[in-house]
Design a protein around this motif. Structure first.
Motif, PDB file in Angstrom:
ATOM      1  N   MET A   1      -8.316 -12.572  -9.865  1.00 59.45           N
ATOM      2  CA  MET A   1      -8.198 -11.122  -9.793  1.00 59.45           C
ATOM      3  C   MET A   1      -9.291 -10.534  -8.906  1.00 59.45           C
ATOM      4  O   MET A   1      -9.042  -9.581  -8.172  1.00 59.45           O
ATOM      5  CB  MET A   1      -8.245 -10.514 -11.189  1.00 59.45           C
ATOM      6  CG  MET A   1      -7.882  -9.053 -11.223  1.00 59.45           C
ATOM      7  SD  MET A   1      -7.600  -8.469 -12.879  1.00 59.45           S
ATOM      8  CE  MET A   1      -5.845  -8.229 -12.788  1.00 59.45           C
ATOM      9  N   GLU A   2     -10.504 -11.093  -8.967  1.00 60.50           N
ATOM     10  CA  GLU A   2     -11.579 -10.618  -8.098  1.00 60.50           C
ATOM     11  C   GLU A   2     -11.211 -10.830  -6.628  1.00 60.50           C
ATOM     12  O   GLU A   2     -11.457  -9.959  -5.792  1.00 60.50           O
ATOM     13  CB  GLU A   2     -12.891 -11.347  -8.424  1.00 60.50           C
ATOM     14  CG  GLU A   2     -13.520 -10.903  -9.710  1.00 60.50           C
ATOM     15  CD  GLU A   2     -14.706 -11.754 -10.141  1.00 60.50           C
ATOM     16  OE1 GLU A   2     -15.501 -11.254 -10.953  1.00 60.50           O
ATOM     17  OE2 GLU A   2     -14.825 -12.917  -9.688  1.00 60.50           O
ATOM     18  N   ASP A   3     -10.615 -11.992  -6.322  1.00 63.14           N
ATOM     19  CA  ASP A   3     -10.176 -12.252  -4.944  1.00 63.14           C
ATOM     20  C   ASP A   3      -9.104 -11.260  -4.516  1.00 63.14           C
ATOM     21  O   ASP A   3      -9.148 -10.717  -3.401  1.00 63.14           O
ATOM     22  CB  ASP A   3      -9.647 -13.679  -4.809  1.00 63.14           C
ATOM     23  CG  ASP A   3     -10.745 -14.727  -4.929  1.00 63.14           C
ATOM     24  OD1 ASP A   3     -11.929 -14.375  -4.800  1.00 63.14           O
ATOM     25  OD2 ASP A   3     -10.394 -15.909  -5.158  1.00 63.14           O
ATOM     26  N   ASP A   4      -8.125 -11.024  -5.395  1.00 63.00           N
ATOM     27  CA  ASP A   4      -7.064 -10.064  -5.079  1.00 63.00           C
ATOM     28  C   ASP A   4      -7.627  -8.657  -4.878  1.00 63.00           C
ATOM     29  O   ASP A   4      -7.201  -7.938  -3.965  1.00 63.00           O
ATOM     30  CB  ASP A   4      -6.004 -10.041  -6.191  1.00 63.00           C
ATOM     31  CG  ASP A   4      -5.140 -11.278  -6.202  1.00 63.00           C
ATOM     32  OD1 ASP A   4      -5.159 -12.034  -5.199  1.00 63.00           O
ATOM     33  OD2 ASP A   4      -4.450 -11.511  -7.220  1.00 63.00           O
ATOM     34  N   LEU A   5      -8.578  -8.282  -5.719  1.00 60.84           N
ATOM     35  CA  LEU A   5      -9.189  -6.958  -5.573  1.00 60.84           C
ATOM     36  C   LEU A   5      -9.958  -6.852  -4.263  1.00 60.84           C
ATOM     37  O   LEU A   5      -9.917  -5.811  -3.607  1.00 60.84           O
ATOM     38  CB  LEU A   5     -10.111  -6.658  -6.751  1.00 60.84           C
ATOM     39  CG  LEU A   5      -9.427  -6.120  -8.002  1.00 60.84           C
ATOM     40  CD1 LEU A   5     -10.430  -5.970  -9.141  1.00 60.84           C
ATOM     41  CD2 LEU A   5      -8.742  -4.803  -7.743  1.00 60.84           C
TER      42      LEU A   5
ATOM     43  N   ASN B   1      -9.291  -8.455  -1.501  1.00 61.43           N
ATOM     44  CA  ASN B   1      -8.276  -8.336  -0.442  1.00 61.43           C
ATOM     45  C   ASN B   1      -7.659  -6.948  -0.422  1.00 61.43           C
ATOM     46  O   ASN B   1      -7.438  -6.370   0.649  1.00 61.43           O
ATOM     47  CB  ASN B   1      -7.190  -9.397  -0.621  1.00 61.43           C
ATOM     48  CG  ASN B   1      -7.690 -10.796  -0.345  1.00 61.43           C
ATOM     49  OD1 ASN B   1      -8.674 -10.993   0.366  1.00 61.43           O
ATOM     50  ND2 ASN B   1      -7.027 -11.782  -0.913  1.00 61.43           N
ATOM     51  N   THR B   2      -7.378  -6.409  -1.593  1.00 59.72           N
ATOM     52  CA  THR B   2      -6.805  -5.062  -1.677  1.00 59.72           C
ATOM     53  C   THR B   2      -7.797  -4.039  -1.143  1.00 59.72           C
ATOM     54  O   THR B   2      -7.415  -3.119  -0.409  1.00 59.72           O
ATOM     55  CB  THR B   2      -6.431  -4.723  -3.133  1.00 59.72           C
ATOM     56  OG1 THR B   2      -5.481  -5.682  -3.602  1.00 59.72           O
ATOM     57  CG2 THR B   2      -5.838  -3.336  -3.238  1.00 59.72           C
TER      58      THR B   2
ATOM     59  N   LEU C   1      -8.835  -0.837   5.863  1.00 62.78           N
ATOM     60  CA  LEU C   1      -8.085  -0.854   7.126  1.00 62.78           C
ATOM     61  C   LEU C   1      -7.090   0.305   7.189  1.00 62.78           C
ATOM     62  O   LEU C   1      -6.939   0.951   8.230  1.00 62.78           O
ATOM     63  CB  LEU C   1      -7.360  -2.182   7.292  1.00 62.78           C
ATOM     64  CG  LEU C   1      -8.240  -3.395   7.586  1.00 62.78           C
ATOM     65  CD1 LEU C   1      -7.412  -4.680   7.562  1.00 62.78           C
ATOM     66  CD2 LEU C   1      -8.942  -3.242   8.917  1.00 62.78           C
ATOM     67  N   CYS C   2      -6.430   0.559   6.075  1.00 64.74           N
ATOM     68  CA  CYS C   2      -5.461   1.655   6.019  1.00 64.74           C
ATOM     69  C   CYS C   2      -6.164   2.998   6.199  1.00 64.74           C
ATOM     70  O   CYS C   2      -5.652   3.888   6.889  1.00 64.74           O
ATOM     71  CB  CYS C   2      -4.720   1.602   4.688  1.00 64.74           C
ATOM     72  SG  CYS C   2      -3.284   2.676   4.589  1.00 64.74           S
ATOM     73  N   ALA C   3      -7.336   3.153   5.607  1.00 66.09           N
ATOM     74  CA  ALA C   3      -8.105   4.393   5.766  1.00 66.09           C
ATOM     75  C   ALA C   3      -8.558   4.557   7.215  1.00 66.09           C
ATOM     76  O   ALA C   3      -8.555   5.669   7.750  1.00 66.09           O
ATOM     77  CB  ALA C   3      -9.307   4.398   4.821  1.00 66.09           C
ATOM     78  N   TYR C   4      -8.931   3.460   7.858  1.00 66.11           N
ATOM     79  CA  TYR C   4      -9.304   3.500   9.268  1.00 66.11           C
ATOM     80  C   TYR C   4      -8.106   3.938  10.123  1.00 66.11           C
ATOM     81  O   TYR C   4      -8.234   4.782  11.008  1.00 66.11           O
ATOM     82  CB  TYR C   4      -9.813   2.137   9.719  1.00 66.11           C
ATOM     83  CG  TYR C   4     -10.173   2.068  11.176  1.00 66.11           C
ATOM     84  CD1 TYR C   4     -11.378   2.596  11.627  1.00 66.11           C
ATOM     85  CD2 TYR C   4      -9.303   1.500  12.102  1.00 66.11           C
ATOM     86  CE1 TYR C   4     -11.711   2.560  12.970  1.00 66.11           C
ATOM     87  CE2 TYR C   4      -9.626   1.450  13.448  1.00 66.11           C
ATOM     88  CZ  TYR C   4     -10.826   1.981  13.881  1.00 66.11           C
ATOM     89  OH  TYR C   4     -11.144   1.943  15.216  1.00 66.11           O
TER      90      TYR C   4
ATOM     91  N   SER D   1      -4.718   3.891  -6.148  1.00 75.09           N
ATOM     92  CA  SER D   1      -4.373   3.968  -7.565  1.00 75.09           C
ATOM     93  C   SER D   1      -4.204   2.572  -8.154  1.00 75.09           C
ATOM     94  O   SER D   1      -4.713   2.280  -9.248  1.00 75.09           O
ATOM     95  CB  SER D   1      -3.094   4.784  -7.737  1.00 75.09           C
ATOM     96  OG  SER D   1      -2.679   4.788  -9.069  1.00 75.09           O
ATOM     97  N   LEU D   2      -3.487   1.720  -7.446  1.00 77.65           N
ATOM     98  CA  LEU D   2      -3.285   0.344  -7.892  1.00 77.65           C
ATOM     99  C   LEU D   2      -4.614  -0.389  -7.982  1.00 77.65           C
ATOM    100  O   LEU D   2      -4.862  -1.139  -8.933  1.00 77.65           O
ATOM    101  CB  LEU D   2      -2.339  -0.382  -6.927  1.00 77.65           C
ATOM    102  CG  LEU D   2      -1.932  -1.800  -7.288  1.00 77.65           C
ATOM    103  CD1 LEU D   2      -1.140  -1.815  -8.592  1.00 77.65           C
ATOM    104  CD2 LEU D   2      -1.093  -2.388  -6.165  1.00 77.65           C
TER     105      LEU D   2
END
Length: 183
Positions: free
Chosen positions: A36-40, A42-43, A49-52, A120-121
């Motif tokens: 879960m830490e790895d997934d977080l 990556n998220t 990147l999306c904010a950029y 949110s996710l």
């Protein structure tokens, strides 16, 4: 033949011991936390990147809006000077810019929605991770049993929880009696 049987039994016993170690809840919980830490992570990187991209879209939108306003001023000048051919070329540029601006607005809105959903996710998953960490900490603190069994394997704890005392029966009887007499 007896030697082969002994070796196969030894292998099976070791294999089952390995499986027992793999299926140990504490190890599974730790692995789930790491995953879960790895997934977080990556998220979180995806959110950055999306904010950029969102900032770049906002900047580009501003540039196009300024260009459309400039084309408006140029059109005023063309019509005042009677330069119809120049006005048509400027109108073409203005229409292209407005079309691009419309697409950029749609992309900006979609990106903003996606960014909000991802944030949110991320918050939900972060809360879940924190909950898992707390459970793992509680799990690590629990006392180990000497006989190798979990404390939850013991049925006696369940029996203690299920035992109803005479005073509880009397109170429940009085409550039920009052309910029925009121009807």
């Amino acid at each position: 033949m007896a030697l082969i049987n002994r070796i196969s039994r030894l292998f099976k016993a070791d294999f089952h011991a390995v499986l027992d170690q793999i299926e140990e809840p504490e190890a599974l919980l730790k692995q789930a936390i790491r995953d879960m830490e790895d997934d977080l992570a990556n998220t979180e990187q995806g959110i950055k990147l999306c904010a950029y991209d969102q900032a770049a879209l906002t900047l580009r939108k501003g540039e196009l809006e300024a260009a459309v306003a400039e084309f408006e001023a140029q059109l005023d000048l063309c019509f005042e000077s009677g330069k119809d051919e120049l006005a048509k070329n400027t109108i073409r540029k203005k229409l292209e810019a407005e079309r691009l601006l419309k697409r950029l607005n749609a992309k900006h809105a979609a990106n903003a929605k996606f960014l909000d959903e991802q944030r949110s996710l991320f918050e939900q998953n972060n809360s879940t991770l924190e909950s898992l960490r707390q459970k793992a900490e509680l799990f690590a603190r629990r006392p180990a049993r000497n006989d190798g069994r979990s404390e939850f394997d013991d049925i006696a704890w369940m029996a203690r929880e299920m035992t109803v005392g005479d005073d509880e029966v009397e109170i429940a009887y009085l409550r039920e009696s009052n309910l029925r007499s009121a009807s």
